[in-house]
Design an enzyme around this catalytic site. Sequence first.
Site, PDB file in Angstrom:
ATOM      1  CE  LYS A  39       6.942   6.667   4.014  1.00  0.00           C
ATOM      2  NZ  LYS A  39       7.962   5.730   4.473  1.00  0.00           N
ATOM      3  CG  ASP A  74      11.945   6.248   4.841  1.00  0.00           C
ATOM      4  OD1 ASP A  74      12.015   6.623   6.023  1.00  0.00           O
ATOM      5  OD2 ASP A  74      10.859   6.058   4.249  1.00  0.00           O
TER       6      ASP A  74
HETATM    7  P1  NDP Z   1       4.230  -1.382   1.249  1.00  0.00           P
HETATM    8  O1  NDP Z   1       2.829  -1.682   1.618  1.00  0.00           O
HETATM    9  O2  NDP Z   1       4.518  -0.433   0.150  1.00  0.00           O
HETATM   10  O3  NDP Z   1       4.997  -2.769   0.905  1.00  0.00           O
HETATM   11  C1  NDP Z   1       4.807  -3.925   1.682  1.00  0.00           C
HETATM   12  C2  NDP Z   1       5.819  -4.975   1.255  1.00  0.00           C
HETATM   13  O4  NDP Z   1       5.678  -6.107   2.127  1.00  0.00           O
HETATM   14  C3  NDP Z   1       5.599  -5.495  -0.171  1.00  0.00           C
HETATM   15  O5  NDP Z   1       6.851  -5.795  -0.729  1.00  0.00           O
HETATM   16  C4  NDP Z   1       4.764  -6.763   0.074  1.00  0.00           C
HETATM   17  O6  NDP Z   1       4.872  -7.726  -0.949  1.00  0.00           O
HETATM   18  C5  NDP Z   1       5.441  -7.287   1.330  1.00  0.00           C
HETATM   19  N1  NDP Z   1       4.598  -8.230   2.072  1.00  0.00           N
HETATM   20  C6  NDP Z   1       3.477  -7.926   2.769  1.00  0.00           C
HETATM   21  N2  NDP Z   1       2.980  -9.041   3.330  1.00  0.00           N
HETATM   22  C7  NDP Z   1       3.800 -10.063   2.986  1.00  0.00           C
HETATM   23  C8  NDP Z   1       3.817 -11.462   3.277  1.00  0.00           C
HETATM   24  N3  NDP Z   1       2.879 -12.016   4.018  1.00  0.00           N
HETATM   25  N4  NDP Z   1       4.820 -12.201   2.750  1.00  0.00           N
HETATM   26  C9  NDP Z   1       5.783 -11.633   1.996  1.00  0.00           C
HETATM   27  N5  NDP Z   1       5.822 -10.323   1.692  1.00  0.00           N
HETATM   28  C10 NDP Z   1       4.841  -9.546   2.184  1.00  0.00           C
HETATM   29  O7  NDP Z   1       4.906  -0.902   2.626  1.00  0.00           O
HETATM   30  P2  NDP Z   1       6.266  -0.061   2.818  1.00  0.00           P
HETATM   31  O8  NDP Z   1       7.231  -0.495   1.793  1.00  0.00           O
HETATM   32  O9  NDP Z   1       5.966   1.371   2.919  1.00  0.00           O
HETATM   33  O10 NDP Z   1       6.721  -0.536   4.280  1.00  0.00           O
HETATM   34  C11 NDP Z   1       7.168  -1.843   4.516  1.00  0.00           C
HETATM   35  C12 NDP Z   1       7.563  -1.981   5.978  1.00  0.00           C
HETATM   36  O11 NDP Z   1       8.677  -1.153   6.285  1.00  0.00           O
HETATM   37  C13 NDP Z   1       6.439  -1.566   6.941  1.00  0.00           C
HETATM   38  O12 NDP Z   1       6.302  -2.538   7.936  1.00  0.00           O
HETATM   39  C14 NDP Z   1       6.925  -0.274   7.567  1.00  0.00           C
HETATM   40  O13 NDP Z   1       6.527  -0.153   8.897  1.00  0.00           O
HETATM   41  C15 NDP Z   1       8.432  -0.421   7.479  1.00  0.00           C
HETATM   42  N6  NDP Z   1       9.103   0.882   7.391  1.00  0.00           N
HETATM   43  C16 NDP Z   1       9.927   1.240   8.411  1.00  0.00           C
HETATM   44  C17 NDP Z   1      10.575   2.450   8.388  1.00  0.00           C
HETATM   45  C18 NDP Z   1      11.450   2.814   9.535  1.00  0.00           C
HETATM   46  O14 NDP Z   1      11.761   3.997   9.687  1.00  0.00           O
HETATM   47  N7  NDP Z   1      11.881   1.870  10.334  1.00  0.00           N
HETATM   48  C19 NDP Z   1      10.437   3.391   7.269  1.00  0.00           C
HETATM   49  C20 NDP Z   1       9.532   2.911   6.233  1.00  0.00           C
HETATM   50  C21 NDP Z   1       8.898   1.699   6.316  1.00  0.00           C
HETATM   51  P3  NDP Z   1       3.860  -7.710  -2.210  1.00  0.00           P
HETATM   52  O15 NDP Z   1       4.341  -6.596  -3.106  1.00  0.00           O
HETATM   53  O16 NDP Z   1       4.033  -9.040  -2.806  1.00  0.00           O
HETATM   54  O17 NDP Z   1       2.483  -7.447  -1.649  1.00  0.00           O
END
Ligand code: NDP
Length: 288
Positions: free
Chosen positions: A70, A106
Site C-alpha cells: 500500500k 479504507d
Molecule cells: P501493519 O503490519 O502495517 O501494522 C501492524 C500493526 O499491528 C502495528 O501497529 C504493530 O505494532 C501492531 N502489532 C502487531 N503485533 C502486535 C502485538 N503482538 N502487540 C501489539 N501490537 C502489535 O498492518 P496494517 O496496518 O496494514 O493492518 C493491521 C490489521 O488491520 C491487519 O490485521 C489487517 O488484516 C487489518 N485490516 C483490515 C482491513 C479491513 O478491511 N477490515 C483493512 C486494512 C487492514 P508495531 O508497530 O509495534 O509493530
Amino acid sequence: MIGVRTKLVALLGNPVGHSLSPLMQNAAFMHLGLDVCYLAFQVERKDFPLALKGLRALGGLGANITIPFKEEAFKAMDWIDPRCRGVGAVNTVVFRKGALCGYNTDVFGVKKSLEKLGSRKEVALLLGAGGAARAAAVALIEMGYPFLFVANRHEERAKKLQEDLLTCATHTSIRTIAWQEIPHISYDVLVNATSLGLEENPWSKEDLKGCLAPAIEKEASVLDLVYLPYRETDLVRKAREKRLAVLGGKEVLLLQGVESFRLFVGMEAPYEVMESALQAQSGEGVEA
Ligand code: NDP
C-alpha cells in the site's frame, strides 16, 4: 461469461490467498451484468511496479492493493486523491487515460463503520500505527473527533504517525500514549488497527482486559479492523459479551469494497449482494 471484451480488475498483494475481495467484487459485477472480472495475484516485491504497469498495459480498469504494497503504491501514483495524502498509503488504483490514480477506501470503510456504530464523537483511542491505523486516524480526524489517543507497541511509530498527521489534524488533538497507559485513560470509541486478534497473533488475556476496561466503564463503542474467516475476533466477542456497540473488520472490508467498486466502474455498488457474498463464504452474518 468471460469473453474478448471482459475487463480486468486485480488484487495485488502478498499473500492474497485469504482475501474475500474477489468473491465480493465478482458477485457485484455479475449482479449488474458488467463484463468485468476481478482476480487476485500474489506478487513478489521486486515485481510490484511491473505488475501495476502490466495491468495498465492490458487495459485493466484498476486494482486493489493490499499488504505489503500500500505504501509503495502511494509513491507510484501519478495522481493521489487529496483525502488520502495524509494516509501515505493507497489501497485502490484506477487507470484514467493512462494515469495511475490512487485512493484509500479504507478511510471510507472506517468512517462508514463508525457512523453505523453511532459512536459519540468525543475521545477516540486508536490501537496501532501501521497502514490500517493511518487510514483509521484520517477517518477519525475527518469525522471531527476533537481528541485522539494513539497507542502502539513501538511508541516511536505512533509518534511518527502523529507527526505526519499534524497538518491535516487541524481540529483534532493527537496524543500518543504507551501501551501500559491504556487501562488508565477514558475514551468513547476504541478502534483496533493492530493485527492483534489474527489466529497467528492472538491477544494476551491481560492486554484484552486492559484495553477494554475503559470501554466498559464508559459504555464506549468498539471497531475491530481485524477479521477472521469463520468466527468473531476475541475483541469483538468480549465487547459483545459486555453489551458494548461493536463492529468487526468484515464490515470495514465490505464498505471499503463498496467504495472501490464505485471507483472502478463509476456505478453505485450493490451493497446487499456484496454483503451476502461475504456472509455465504463465512457461514455467519457480517457483525452489526
Ligand atoms: P501493519 O503490519 O502495517 O501494522 C501492524 C500493526 O499491528 C502495528 O501497529 C504493530 O505494532 C501492531 N502489532 C502487531 N503485533 C502486535 C502485538 N503482538 N502487540 C501489539 N501490537 C502489535 O498492518 P496494517 O496496518 O496494514 O493492518 C493491521 C490489521 O488491520 C491487519 O490485521 C489487517 O488484516 C487489518 N485490516 C483490515 C482491513 C479491513 O478491511 N477490515 C483493512 C486494512 C487492514 P508495531 O508497530 O509495534 O509493530
